[in-house]
Motif scaffolding. Structure first.
Motif, PDB file in Angstrom:
ATOM      1  N   GLU A   1     -57.798  48.793 -17.621  1.00 60.56           N
ATOM      2  CA  GLU A   1     -59.158  49.323 -17.496  1.00 60.56           C
ATOM      3  C   GLU A   1     -60.150  48.185 -17.264  1.00 60.56           C
ATOM      4  O   GLU A   1     -61.065  48.312 -16.447  1.00 60.56           O
ATOM      5  N   GLN A   2     -59.953  47.085 -17.960  1.00 62.82           N
ATOM      6  CA  GLN A   2     -60.837  45.928 -17.779  1.00 62.82           C
ATOM      7  C   GLN A   2     -60.685  45.328 -16.391  1.00 62.82           C
ATOM      8  O   GLN A   2     -61.670  44.913 -15.774  1.00 62.82           O
ATOM      9  N   MET A   3     -59.449  45.284 -15.881  1.00 64.40           N
ATOM     10  CA  MET A   3     -59.244  44.768 -14.528  1.00 64.40           C
ATOM     11  C   MET A   3     -59.990  45.632 -13.516  1.00 64.40           C
ATOM     12  O   MET A   3     -60.641  45.109 -12.607  1.00 64.40           O
ATOM     13  N   ALA A   4     -59.929  46.950 -13.682  1.00 64.29           N
ATOM     14  CA  ALA A   4     -60.637  47.854 -12.774  1.00 64.29           C
ATOM     15  C   ALA A   4     -62.153  47.670 -12.904  1.00 64.29           C
ATOM     16  O   ALA A   4     -62.874  47.662 -11.897  1.00 64.29           O
ATOM     17  N   ARG A   5     -62.629  47.509 -14.119  1.00 59.82           N
ATOM     18  CA  ARG A   5     -64.084  47.305 -14.322  1.00 59.82           C
ATOM     19  C   ARG A   5     -64.543  46.001 -13.686  1.00 59.82           C
ATOM     20  O   ARG A   5     -65.597  45.950 -13.063  1.00 59.82           O
ATOM     21  N   TYR A   6     -63.779  44.933 -13.855  1.00 59.34           N
ATOM     22  CA  TYR A   6     -64.146  43.651 -13.242  1.00 59.34           C
ATOM     23  C   TYR A   6     -64.154  43.751 -11.718  1.00 59.34           C
ATOM     24  O   TYR A   6     -64.999  43.154 -11.058  1.00 59.34           O
ATOM     25  N   LEU A   7     -63.206  44.498 -11.176  1.00 59.78           N
ATOM     26  CA  LEU A   7     -63.187  44.711  -9.732  1.00 59.78           C
ATOM     27  C   LEU A   7     -64.477  45.393  -9.291  1.00 59.78           C
ATOM     28  O   LEU A   7     -65.097  44.989  -8.307  1.00 59.78           O
ATOM     29  N   LEU A   8     -64.882  46.411 -10.017  1.00 62.65           N
ATOM     30  CA  LEU A   8     -66.097  47.149  -9.651  1.00 62.65           C
ATOM     31  C   LEU A   8     -67.348  46.292  -9.816  1.00 62.65           C
ATOM     32  O   LEU A   8     -68.280  46.387  -9.028  1.00 62.65           O
ATOM     33  N   ILE A   9     -67.369  45.439 -10.828  1.00 61.70           N
ATOM     34  CA  ILE A   9     -68.519  44.550 -11.044  1.00 61.70           C
ATOM     35  C   ILE A   9     -68.591  43.500  -9.938  1.00 61.70           C
ATOM     36  O   ILE A   9     -69.666  43.183  -9.430  1.00 61.70           O
ATOM     37  N   ALA A  10     -67.425  42.966  -9.543  1.00 58.91           N
ATOM     38  CA  ALA A  10     -67.389  41.882  -8.550  1.00 58.91           C
ATOM     39  C   ALA A  10     -67.622  42.371  -7.126  1.00 58.91           C
ATOM     40  O   ALA A  10     -67.947  41.571  -6.250  1.00 58.91           O
ATOM     41  N   LEU A  11     -67.474  43.671  -6.897  1.00 54.08           N
ATOM     42  CA  LEU A  11     -67.602  44.208  -5.551  1.00 54.08           C
ATOM     43  C   LEU A  11     -69.073  44.281  -5.130  1.00 54.08           C
ATOM     44  O   LEU A  11     -69.881  44.926  -5.786  1.00 54.08           O
ATOM     45  N   PRO A  12     -69.444  43.605  -4.042  1.00 54.54           N
ATOM     46  CA  PRO A  12     -70.831  43.663  -3.587  1.00 54.54           C
ATOM     47  C   PRO A  12     -71.207  45.067  -3.097  1.00 54.54           C
ATOM     48  O   PRO A  12     -70.363  45.809  -2.602  1.00 54.54           O
TER      49      PRO A  12
END
Length: 180
Positions: A69-80
């Motif tokens: 879940e954290q990996m998915a959240r970080y992906l969403l945060i890092a996505l411009p």
């Protein structure tokens, strides 16, 4: 046997054991023949069972600790923001390494709900995100986390590394062709 499986009289594992016992008795009536048949498949069975246990532990750690879940959240945060219209394509591309390195359960039950929710919030339907996440299946079937892989390479005695060198390129071409 098939009717009993469909009706659900006993658990599938019990029917599998009954079916194996019956197949051995019918096809190999002598005890020595049965022993030889079992011994000829022991290497691949032990490898598959060990891999299933290891994958279960890996899946438990990833999902139990909340890492996925954290990996998915970080992906969403890092996505411009400028990349959000292409989110389904990004999910399709990222599903290739994600499902190669983790089990289907971890990816589809852990990360996909978060990714689908993020897609919906940005105007991309959950069904489109789900379809995009399935385009990686030719690569996933080559994953070391798929037990059938060990049976398939064990019977002809093919090295997993050699199989990956040959098959991953072709599977990536199939993923790319389907993705268009």
């Amino acid at each position: 046997m098939l009717t009993a499986l469909i009706v659900g009289v006993l658990p599938v594992a019990v029917w599998f054991m009954i079916g194996c016992a019956l197949a051995l008795i019918v096809n190999c009536p002598r005890l020595g023949q049965q022993r030889d048949r079992i011994a000829s498949h022991a290497d691949s069975v032990v490898a598959v069972v060990a891999m299933v246990f290891a994958a279960a532990v890996f899946t438990g750690v990833l999902s139990g600790t909340g890492m996925i879940e954290q990996m998915a959240r970080y992906l969403l945060i890092a996505l411009p923001e400028s990349r959000l219209p292409f989110f389904s394509i990004i999910v399709a591309v990222l599903s290739v390494p994600f499902t190669f390195c983790m089990s289907n359960d971890v990816f589809y039950f852990g990360a996909m709900p978060l990714l689908a929710e993020a897609g919906v919030q940005h105007g991309i339907g959950a069904m489109e995100i789900a379809r995009a996440s399935l385009l990686d299946q030719p690569i996933h079937m080559l994953s070391p986390l798929v037990p059938a892989m060990y049976v398939l390479i064990g019977l002809p005695k093919v090295d997993l590394g050699d199989h990956h060198r040959l098959a991953i390129k072709r599977a990536l071409l199939v993923c790319t062709a389907v993705n268009r």
